[in-house]
Scaffold this active site. Structure first.
Site, PDB file in Angstrom:
ATOM      1  N   LYS A  53       5.584  -5.342   8.926  1.00 30.16           N
ATOM      2  CA  LYS A  53       6.095  -6.408   8.059  1.00 30.16           C
ATOM      3  C   LYS A  53       7.279  -7.092   8.726  1.00 30.16           C
ATOM      4  O   LYS A  53       7.367  -8.326   8.762  1.00 30.16           O
ATOM      5  CB  LYS A  53       6.519  -5.823   6.691  1.00 30.16           C
ATOM      6  N   GLN A  97       9.282  -0.085  -0.151  1.00 27.66           N
ATOM      7  CA  GLN A  97       8.008   0.460   0.334  1.00 27.66           C
ATOM      8  C   GLN A  97       7.622   1.685  -0.503  1.00 27.66           C
ATOM      9  O   GLN A  97       8.415   2.613  -0.665  1.00 27.66           O
ATOM     10  CB  GLN A  97       8.162   0.844   1.822  1.00 27.66           C
ATOM     11  N   ASP A 120       7.048  -8.596  -3.875  1.00 30.76           N
ATOM     12  CA  ASP A 120       5.850  -7.752  -3.957  1.00 30.76           C
ATOM     13  C   ASP A 120       5.122  -7.958  -5.296  1.00 30.76           C
ATOM     14  O   ASP A 120       3.979  -7.525  -5.446  1.00 30.76           O
ATOM     15  CB  ASP A 120       6.257  -6.273  -3.827  1.00 30.76           C
TER      16      ASP A 120
END
Ligand code: NAD
Length: 286
Positions: A53, A97, A120
């Site tokens: 990422k 994450q 997200d």
């Protein structure tokens, strides 16, 4: 019928080029989109995802910063960092994450992220917004599938869509997004009896179960578009999806390979969401 193999890398490259131009345009406002990524513990797969990422972000001109904590870190310390990042004007997107250590309250962590920086799309506000069709940051993997369908000019309105898998990060938001585009949507999961009786009706079949060879040719309607989200590592080291690719590609109209299909889109849509967050920050997007 032999299916068109959809090149996810090609679609991703187009979206990234568009993002690069938007990043350039943001320069006129003295803003460079910034993404903060938080990782707790040393899950090897998570470390690879986070590194990918960060690399993808810098290629498009974003500023990305990884905050890595050891597994024994107190949840309160991570919550304090999120609070600081929420108030940091150089950071437009915050990603935590998953998975987090088992003693963490994942919901509390996700709800602490400012909904304006929730790139997200996992904050309850964004989950709810998706349900009523006014999502700001759609979750990246289903958003990537939507982009693929758009890019391939696959009509969604009025089509029978079957989504196999009902997780919060892929299956459920995927179903909501396609319902929003006027598809007739059916969601199947591990307790669905006789999966094939549903999948055979699909004009568009999206599979996100994490089970290799779950979808066999006899379960697919001739001419269906088949999107394989699954990623499975076989004992011999091969990476495969959930669909019997060789068999189903003789029957479908379109199919995504694994790797090289949906995978490249997930990180790309994270970039897109972060650029969008920066555009909202400077006031050029609502
Ligand atoms: P998950 O384990 O949270 O959910 C799996 C879903 O599949 C559940 O709803 C479960 O009920 C259903 N399921 C399991 N076995 C089934 C069966 N035999 N028949 C029907 N349904 C079944 O997984 P997830 O996080 O949603 O991920 C699903 C897959 O997608 C995994 O392989 C994951 O690695 C992959 N994935 C890929 C990307 C990407 O970028 N390509 C992103 C996220 C997840």
């Amino acid at each position: 019928m032999v299916a068109k193999i959809i090149d996810g890398k090609e679609v991703a490259a187009k979206v990234r080029e568009d993002c690069r131009q938007r990043v350039e345009a943001l320069g006129a406002f003295g803003t460079r989109p910034g993404l903060a990524v938080i990782i707790v513990g040393d899950n090897p797969a998570s470390k690879v995802y986070v590194a990918n990422k960060a690399k993808a972000c810098s290629e498009v001109g974003l500023n990305s910063k990884v905050h890595a904590f050891p597994a024994e870190t107190e949840e309160a310390e991570v919550l304090r960092l999120i609070d600081t990042l929420n108030h940091d004007p150089s950071i437009h997107g915050i990603l935590v994450q998953l998975p987090l250590p088992p003693n963490y309250n994942v919901r509390r962590i996700l709800e602490t992220i400012s909904r304006d920086k929730d790139v997200d799309g996992f904050h309850l506000y964004n989950v709810g917004a998706l349900a009523v069709g006014s999502s700001i940051f759609p979750p990246c993997t289903p958003y990537g599938v939507s982009k693929i369908l758009e890019h391939e000019h696959i009509e969604v309105a009025g089509q029978n869509v079957v989504v196999v898998g009902a997780s919060n990060i892929v299956g459920k938001p995927m179903a909501l997004m396609l319902m929003q585009k006027d598809a007739t949507v059916c969601i199947c999961h591990a307790k669905t009896r006789d999966l094939a009786q549903f999948t055979i009706l699909a004009d568009i079949l999206v599979v996100a179960a994490g089970r290799p060879n779950l979808i066999l040719p006899q379960m697919v309607k001739t001419g269906a578009a088949v999107i394989d989200v699954g990623i499975n590592r076989l004992p011999n080291g091969d990476l495969v999806g959930d669909v019997d690719f060789d068999g189903v590609s003789q029957k479908a109209s379109h199919i995504t390979p694994v790797p090289g299909g949906v995978g490249p889109m997930t990180v790309t849509m994270l970039i897109e969401n972060t650029v969008q967050a920066a555009e909202r920050f400077v006031g050029i997007k609502g």
